[in-house]
Design a protein around this motif. Structure first.
Motif, PDB file in Angstrom:
ATOM      1  N   SER A 226       0.843  -1.195   0.000  1.00 42.88           N
ATOM      2  CA  SER A 226       0.000   0.000   0.000  1.00 42.88           C
ATOM      3  C   SER A 226       0.874   1.239   0.000  1.00 42.88           C
ATOM      4  O   SER A 226       2.056   1.200   0.368  1.00 42.88           O
ATOM      5  N   VAL A 227       0.264   2.360  -0.390  1.00 37.28           N
ATOM      6  CA  VAL A 227       0.963   3.635  -0.459  1.00 37.28           C
ATOM      7  C   VAL A 227       0.106   4.689   0.227  1.00 37.28           C
ATOM      8  O   VAL A 227      -1.124   4.699   0.082  1.00 37.28           O
ATOM      9  N   VAL A 228       0.760   5.596   0.970  1.00 37.45           N
ATOM     10  CA  VAL A 228       0.026   6.658   1.657  1.00 37.45           C
ATOM     11  C   VAL A 228       0.942   7.869   1.822  1.00 37.45           C
ATOM     12  O   VAL A 228       2.168   7.722   1.893  1.00 37.45           O
ATOM     13  N   ARG A 229       0.347   9.050   1.859  1.00 37.67           N
ATOM     14  CA  ARG A 229       1.098  10.277   2.134  1.00 37.67           C
ATOM     15  C   ARG A 229       0.811  10.687   3.571  1.00 37.67           C
ATOM     16  O   ARG A 229      -0.328  11.006   3.915  1.00 37.67           O
ATOM     17  N   ILE A 230       1.859  10.660   4.396  1.00 36.26           N
ATOM     18  CA  ILE A 230       1.689  10.992   5.813  1.00 36.26           C
ATOM     19  C   ILE A 230       1.630  12.496   6.029  1.00 36.26           C
ATOM     20  O   ILE A 230       0.875  13.008   6.847  1.00 36.26           O
ATOM     21  N   GLU A 231       2.459  13.231   5.284  1.00 33.81           N
ATOM     22  CA  GLU A 231       2.464  14.689   5.432  1.00 33.81           C
ATOM     23  C   GLU A 231       2.410  15.313   4.053  1.00 33.81           C
ATOM     24  O   GLU A 231       2.911  14.746   3.074  1.00 33.81           O
ATOM     25  N   ASP A 232       1.842  16.472   3.949  1.00 29.85           N
ATOM     26  CA  ASP A 232       1.598  17.088   2.644  1.00 29.85           C
ATOM     27  C   ASP A 232       2.540  18.262   2.379  1.00 29.85           C
ATOM     28  O   ASP A 232       2.288  19.085   1.518  1.00 29.85           O
ATOM     29  N   LEU A 233       3.644  18.346   3.129  1.00 29.87           N
ATOM     30  CA  LEU A 233       4.594  19.431   2.935  1.00 29.87           C
ATOM     31  C   LEU A 233       5.547  19.116   1.787  1.00 29.87           C
ATOM     32  O   LEU A 233       6.028  17.997   1.649  1.00 29.87           O
ATOM     33  N   ASP A 234       5.812  20.123   0.968  1.00 30.37           N
ATOM     34  CA  ASP A 234       6.819  19.992  -0.073  1.00 30.37           C
ATOM     35  C   ASP A 234       8.196  19.954   0.581  1.00 30.37           C
ATOM     36  O   ASP A 234       8.463  20.709   1.532  1.00 30.37           O
ATOM     37  N   SER A 235       9.075  19.091   0.062  1.00 33.17           N
ATOM     38  CA  SER A 235      10.420  18.970   0.646  1.00 33.17           C
ATOM     39  C   SER A 235      11.164  20.291   0.619  1.00 33.17           C
ATOM     40  O   SER A 235      12.061  20.536   1.424  1.00 33.17           O
ATOM     41  N   ARG A 236      10.822  21.154  -0.336  1.00 30.74           N
ATOM     42  CA  ARG A 236      11.500  22.449  -0.416  1.00 30.74           C
ATOM     43  C   ARG A 236      10.986  23.432   0.619  1.00 30.74           C
ATOM     44  O   ARG A 236      11.572  24.476   0.843  1.00 30.74           O
TER      45      ARG A 236
END
Length: 723
Positions: A388-398
């Protein structure tokens, strides 16, 4: 079964001819070859599944069977020739018609003209007298532009390299049937040298990013050179990695013109979604987690600070790590997936298993992850566990930076009084005198016969060791290692020990070799670290840690130049203090986890007592700082027996890593593992312009970590001071 060499040691042992037996040579491909598992059969020959027929270029030593191979697969009948030192050889008309047999013209040091291995001048040269001039070998350029040819991907060079005795007998037989000038007065020693040369070239081209595979015989599957376990696989060796475009559809034309894959896009959200088939995940600057049952891995875009848009356009790397932040007690392991790389995630990938300690619920080959110009192609390989795949945080790495790293950058800056810059004359002299006093009673060093700390550092199993190779005046590389992975905080809490293997001075960049400012600055930083962490920072003596007038690089007397510049800027007293610093340095570090020295073990063997009494054993000190691995052009170097003797001297097990610097094997990497076919014998260089490397202990094993380059001197000095 994994092939371990271009030719096997057991075969050589069976050769009994007293006239023709070659001198033992180190095999550069020992334990680096793995059969390509996914193959297609073309006219009775097994070829990699993703290979296009006209990508194939066949090469190898005389008598390897190239002509027979070409005839079998119905390639171009006439053999060709390319001069590897010629600019643009990849555009040569010889390579227009493929598959084709190609002979290689190889540049050698001190010789203007290139030689093939069957030239009379090459054949008559004494063994060890010809040294390949790798700096003159031209590498095809790589382009990601629609309007430019990507020459790097146009060819796949297949080296046919049978065992020496096979080639020798084959060439003797054909000489009886007709006149072959290249077989006249043939010896097994000459055949072995020719095979050795092609092994060296194959390994160099592979490290340069050229597509290379190896074959012993056309009845066997081809093999990949794999120096990192099962970590990096080229797309042409993986099934369905490069599906052909269907030009009857709009999707096919997009794939052809825009490089878009027909594999469906996958939108990662904050909701857990199962991957049921191959999926393409866009590079959007945000991290994602891959869940394999209860086991989690985080993939994050690597976006170094201070880099240009052009750099990010062509270097969209991904970092693989376990979720969570580093801490002063937790130096973390990570891996990098660069554009064009394919990695297998699973327990069969030893390098990843060492880093992440896969649980049993993860299959041996759970999934493959490919970096396609920054986008990720994720393909399940096993149904043992759902993925499975999920995004834990929505912050851009930059948009984010770990607060602990900002704090480390400020604290490192404070070591030099608030700015990463040369110290003034008075402060510099005071600093080095303090460091010399620390060295006079340095921790973990048994005393020698003069009641002074000897040449050996004996570290306990804790704290966690971090080993840095030759820095050669690359201050930003040292700053990168210090400020990443919570290392500086770990030093403060006595949870890490930093080991620098010498040669921090003297830049190896051509345009900087005569400039000594960077050498002075990096030593100021190292001295400041030693003063701040006297029992947690150790510096071994290297061959460049000397004012010897004979110490030079490319004709530049760097030892003398540094002495003159220090005298000009800081006076005679400082030069004398630096000389004292050199004389007080240790030569070897031993711990339960590793043995490290600058150059390598002494050839004549050594003992713990001899290392401690290094002041009475000048020859041992010379070898520990100047020795190099035995190779065809350096027969006086150390070998497997010397590594074994060194381990025995300290009652270390066969699995104890021996880590050295001094001898980078090529200009493309920073870490070379199991060098010379010697298990757990590693070379590290931390001065690469693309970023540094270090070894550290993760999950009980010494593993290499490589970092991207960042202009940290400039960035740290721009940080706002806290009120």
């Amino acid at each position: 079964m994994i092939q371990q060499a271009c030719y096997s040691r057991s075969t050589k042992d069976r050769i009994v001819s007293s006239i023709n037996t070659p001198a033992p040579m180190k095999n550069p491909l020992a334990k680096k070859l793995k059969p390509i598992k996914e193959v297609q059969t073309i006219r009775g020959v097994q070829l990699p599944i993703g290979l296009e027929f006209r990508q194939l270029v066949i090469t190898g030593p005389p008598g390897a069977g190239k002509t027979y191979y070409i005839n079998q697969i119905r390639g171009w009948p006439n053999e060709g020739y390319i001069d590897l030192s010629r600019k643009g050889w990849w555009r040569d008309q010889t390579l227009i018609y493929r598959p084709r047999e190609i002979n290689l013209g190889i540049p050698y040091r001190g010789r203007k003209e290139v030689l093939t291995v069957f030239d009379q001048e090459w054949r008559e040269s004494p063994p060890g007298s010809l040294q390949i001039d790798y700096q003159r070998i031209r590498i095809p350029p790589q382009s990601h532009s629609l309007l430019r040819t990507n020459w790097r991907d146009r060819y796949i060079f297949e080296f046919i390299i049978p065992e020496p005795e096979v080639v020798y007998e084959r060439r003797r037989s054909r000489q009886k049937e007709g006149y072959f000038p290249v077989d006249a007065n043939l010896t097994l020693a000459e055949v072995t040298r020719q095979i050795q040369t092609y092994c060296d070239i194959a390994l160099y081209l592979h490290r340069a990013g050229v597509h290379v595979c190896i074959r012993h015989d056309i009845s066997e599957p081809p093999m990949l050179i794999s120096e990192k376990g099962d970590v990096s696989l080229p797309p042409w060796a993986v099934a369905d990695a490069k599906p052909r475009p269907n030009l009857k559809t709009l999707t096919g034309w997009k794939q052809l013109l825009l490089g878009q894959s027909p594999i469906p896009w996958f939108s990662v959200t904050d909701k857990i979604q199962e991957l049921t088939g191959p999926s393409r995940i866009p590079h959007d600057g945000k991290s994602l987690d891959i869940l394999i049952g209860a086991f989690h891995l985080r993939l994050s875009p690597e976006i170094p600070m201070g880099t240009s848009k052009d750099y990010l356009r062509f270097n969209r790397n991904w970092i693989v790590k376990k979720p969570g932040s580093c801490s002063e007690v937790n130096i973390r392991g990570f891996a990098r997936i660069c554009p064009g790389d394919t990695v297998i995630i699973g327990r069969s990938n030893k390098d990843y298993d060492d880093l992440f300690s896969f649980t049993r619920e993860v299959a041996k080959r759970q999934l493959s992850v490919s970096n396609l110009k920054g986008d990720l192609l994720v393909k399940p390989l096993s149904d043992q566990q759902r993925i499975s795949v999920v995004r834990i945080e929505d912050l851009d790495s930059r948009e984010q930076m770990d607060a602990s790293r900002v704090m480390a950058m400020r604290q490192v800056r404070s070591l030099l009084g608030g700015k990463i810059a040369d110290l003034d004359r008075t402060s510099a002299l005071s600093l080095i005198l303090e460091v010399n006093e620390i060295l006079a009673t340095e921790s973990y060093r048994p005393l020698d016969g003069y009641d002074l700390p000897g040449g050996l550092v004996e570290l306990p199993d804790e704290p966690t060791p971090v080993i840095i190779g030759d820095l050669h005046a690359q201050t930003d590389n040292l700053l990168k290692i210090l400020t990443e992975n919570c290392l500086f905080q770990a030093l403060k809490r006595n949870n890490a020990i930093l080991c620098i293997l010498g040669d921090a001075v003297h830049s190896e960049n051509i345009e900087e070799m005569e400039r000594m400012d960077s050498s002075i600055l990096i030593m100021d930083l190292i001295f400041s670290l030693k003063r701040r962490f006297p029992a947690n920072v150790f510096y071994l003596r290297g061959n460049h840690d000397d004012f010897n007038p004979e110490l030079s690089k490319n004709g530049v007397a760097q030892g003398l130049l540094l002495k003159m510049e220090l005298e000009r800027q800081r006076g005679h007293a400082y030069v004398e203090a630096m000389q004292t610093f050199y004389h007080r340095l240790p030569y070897m570090i031993v711990s339960p986890s590793f043995i490290a020295t600058h150059a390598g073990p002494p050839r004549a063997g050594t003992t713990r007592e001899q290392i401690i009494q290094i002041r009475l054993n000048r020859q041992t000190g010379e070898e520990l700082t100047k020795n190099r691995l035995k190779r065809p052009h350096y027969l006086s170097g150390y070998g497997k027996a010397d590594i074994k003797t060194l381990r025995q001297a300290f009652q270390a097990s066969k699995s104890t890593p021996i880590i050295v610097g001094h001898t980078p094997l090529d200009p493309f990497g920073s870490v070379w593992q199991n060098v010379g076919g010697i298990k757990n014998h590693h070379i590290i260089c931390s001065s690469h312009q693309n970023g540094p490397a270090c070894f550290t202990r993760i999950n009980g094993k010494m593993v290499p970590l490589t970092y991207s380059a960042e202009p940290l001197t400039k960035l740290i000095n721009k940080l706002k001071h806290r009120p």
